[in-house]
Scaffold this active site. Structure first.
Site, PDB file in Angstrom:
ATOM      1  N   ILE A 223       0.835  -1.200   0.000  1.00  0.00           N
ATOM      2  CA  ILE A 223       0.000   0.000   0.000  1.00  0.00           C
ATOM      3  C   ILE A 223       0.870   1.251   0.000  1.00  0.00           C
ATOM      4  O   ILE A 223       0.556   2.240  -0.662  1.00  0.00           O
ATOM      5  CB  ILE A 223      -0.936   0.017   1.231  1.00  0.00           C
ATOM      6  CG1 ILE A 223      -1.623  -1.341   1.415  1.00  0.00           C
ATOM      7  CG2 ILE A 223      -1.944   1.144   1.147  1.00  0.00           C
ATOM      8  CD1 ILE A 223      -2.384  -1.819   0.207  1.00  0.00           C
ATOM      9  N   GLU A 224       1.958   1.217   0.729  1.00  0.00           N
ATOM     10  CA  GLU A 224       2.799   2.406   0.890  1.00  0.00           C
ATOM     11  C   GLU A 224       3.622   2.717  -0.357  1.00  0.00           C
ATOM     12  O   GLU A 224       3.690   3.865  -0.792  1.00  0.00           O
ATOM     13  CB  GLU A 224       3.738   2.212   2.091  1.00  0.00           C
ATOM     14  CG  GLU A 224       3.053   2.310   3.446  1.00  0.00           C
ATOM     15  CD  GLU A 224       2.659   3.740   3.788  1.00  0.00           C
ATOM     16  OE1 GLU A 224       3.071   4.656   3.064  1.00  0.00           O
ATOM     17  OE2 GLU A 224       1.920   3.934   4.759  1.00  0.00           O
ATOM     18  N   SER A 225       4.277   1.699  -0.907  1.00  0.00           N
ATOM     19  CA  SER A 225       5.275   1.968  -1.948  1.00  0.00           C
ATOM     20  C   SER A 225       5.299   0.932  -3.061  1.00  0.00           C
ATOM     21  O   SER A 225       6.178   0.996  -3.915  1.00  0.00           O
ATOM     22  CB  SER A 225       6.665   2.017  -1.304  1.00  0.00           C
ATOM     23  OG  SER A 225       6.989   0.747  -0.746  1.00  0.00           O
TER      24      SER A 225
END
Length: 539
Positions: A166-168
């Site tokens: 989700i982040e990167s």
């Protein structure tokens, strides 16, 4: 001489006639013992038969085959065997390890599921992009095993291993528009709080081991604050202060305080649904027609110690790995050299670690590093700094990412070419604390000023806010030289910007006209405060 006998001892004479009576007397003496022994044997055998019945085993064959044997009678009636369904049982941990890492992750799911339209929407978004899922999961194969190991060691839910998706998208080089960096997307200040070094030579927000340690520390801290994993994740994205204030507002208004109850930005509102969607796809990929690449349940990399500064390209060559794979495992080194004092370990694929160690020890083709660190003694232009370190201006700009029209401020540490005679590696103080600070280059113009009585290089420098060394260099004199009264002294002074004329009160305002050749121009005329009239003119 015989020893006198006590008075009570009176031996009686024994005659041969008395011997036949001795066995009968002995039999009479042993008769009670024989009766006791038989009774004891019966009791023991009966006990054994009882034990066999309790254990569900067949009776002793000696007892069961005797035609005269009778079943023993027990106070509570005959015993019946205990069936397996009557015995309590508990789950037994499987000794077989999971077939792959995905199954291991599934076994560790421990967060409550989130349901709703937002989750369904994100499931459809990911499921409709199989190529994106494939790239993302293949990229994660280098890091997932380590993350899962750390989560299990801390007894944390393994869903959190999916958070970098989700982040990167598991890209350790990712940088957001807000300057968050790395696989776990740490902001600079948050990274410093969790001891992630950020200097001229490395950025630990990108480091695989350091950033994972910091991210799990942060998540544990947030879970301790809010007591709920969904709120902890919201705080990871939005900030603990923002989540705390949102909870306080809802409490004041008599509203719920769960993740779905809070008012929050759209990005945070979608944050946990995204993670839930990825979790659902990992849990049941066939339901979404998704195919997860095989990630084996064993380490992908291991740490290898380095004892000397070494070029990134050389380290990859000695390890026999492609430079792109080396950088993917060691993304924090954002310069072409790894400084051993600041980064004493590198990560290598499991099978390449021994190859690197063997080749590193056998290397005999000169220095390991062709770069070193240099600290600017004063504020310098890039061209002046390049002359001092024996490099071209373009090369110095390129390796240190210096944009045009910038000055290098005093105390800045730059990466420069290492001479063949240099044996010392960069110290730990420089490797851990090196910073490069730039300042806008000031446009200057050559001027001459008249020296006053008793004026020196130092006094001229003080009068105009210049460096004494620069004034001396411009005038080809020593730094302690004095000037004669009225002598022309060369100085380079900044060009002062010409201030724009202010519009006179009561008159029309300033006109700004923008025209392109051959096209109608746009004329913006400021007629009155707060109003602008746009006119189009044909040329």
């Amino acid at each position: 001489m015989t020893e006198p006998q006590p008075a009570f001892f009176k031996p009686s004479p024994v005659s041969p006639a008395s011997f036949p009576a001795f066995p009968d007397r002995l039999a009479r003496l042993l008769s009670p013992l024989r009766t006791f022994a038989v009774s004891l044997a019966v009791v023991v055998l009966a006990g054994c038969a009882s034990s066999n019945s309790k254990l569900g085993l067949p009776d002793d064959p000696v007892l069961s085959t005797s035609p005269s044997a009778t079943q023993p009678v027990y106070p509570g009636g005959p015993l019946s065997p205990i069936h397996s369904a009557q015995t309590p049982s508990s789950a037994v941990a499987s000794l077989q390890p999971p077939a792959d890492l995905w199954e291991r992750i599934r076994r560790g799911f421990a967060m409550p599921d989130l349901q709703g339209e937002l989750v369904t929407d994100r499931e459809q978004w990911y499921a409709s992009r199989p190529d994106y899922i494939q790239r993302m999961t293949e990229r994660s194969s280098k890091y997932l095993f380590h993350i899962v190991e750390e989560l299990e060691r801390r007894n944390m839910p393994t869903e959190l291993a999916l958070l970098p998706y989700i982040e990167s998208a598991f890209n350790p080089q990712a940088v957001s528009s807000a300057k968050a960096a790395g696989m776990w997307q740490f902001m600079p200040a948050t990274g410093k709080y969790f001891d992630l070094k950020q200097n001229a030579f490395r950025d630990d927000r990108r480091d695989v081991l350091a950033s994972t340690r910091a991210a799990l520390d942060y998540l544990q801290k947030l879970h301790g604050m809010f007591g709920d994993w969904h709120l902890a994740l919201a705080a990871y994205n939005w900030g603990e202060g923002s989540v705390g204030r949102a909870i306080a507002r809802n409490k004041k208004d008599g509203l719920g305080t769960t993740y779905m109850d809070l008012r929050m930005p759209d990005e945070t509102r979608l944050y946990v649904p995204k993670l839930q969607a990825v979790k659902n796809i990992v849990a049941n990929p066939q339901n979404f027609r998704a195919e997860l690449p095989l990630i084996e349940n064993h380490p992908y990399f291991q740490q290898v110690q380095i004892t000397r500064d070494i070029d990134v390209a050389l380290a990859a060559k000695l390890a026999d790995v492609e430079i792109s794979n080396f950088k993917a495992l060691n993304p924090s080194a954002h310069r072409p050299v790894i400084l051993a004092a600041g980064m004493p370990h590198i990560l290598l694929p499991w099978d390449n670690a021994k190859i690197f160690q063997r080749n590193f020890e056998a290397y005999s083709q000169g220095q390991y590093a062709s770069w070193t660190a240099w600290t600017a003694p004063a504020t310098l232009s890039v061209s002046d700094a390049a002359k001092r370190v024996g490099m071209s201006e373009n090369d110095l700009r390129g390796v240190n990412n210096i944009p045009p029209r910038m000055l290098i401020k005093a105390g800045s540490t730059l990466m420069v070419s290492r001479s063949a005679k240099m044996d010392n590696d960069v110290t730990s103080h420089v490797a851990d604390n090196a910073q490069m600070t730039l300042a806008p280059e000031i446009v200057t113009r050559r001027s001459t000023v008249k020296a006053r009585k008793g004026e020196t290089v130092a006094s001229i420098a003080r009068r105009y806010g210049l460096s004494a060394d620069a004034v001396a260099e411009w005038n080809k004199v020593g730094a302690s030289a004095a000037f004669k009264l009225g002598q022309q002294v060369v100085v380079f002074l900044p060009v002062k910007a010409v201030s724009a004329a202010r519009p006179r009160s009561g008159k029309a305002g300033v006109q700004a006209v923008s025209r392109a050749p051959g096209k109608a121009g746009v004329q913006a005329v400021k007629r009155a405060p707060g109003k602008t009239v746009i006119k189009t003119k044909k040329r």
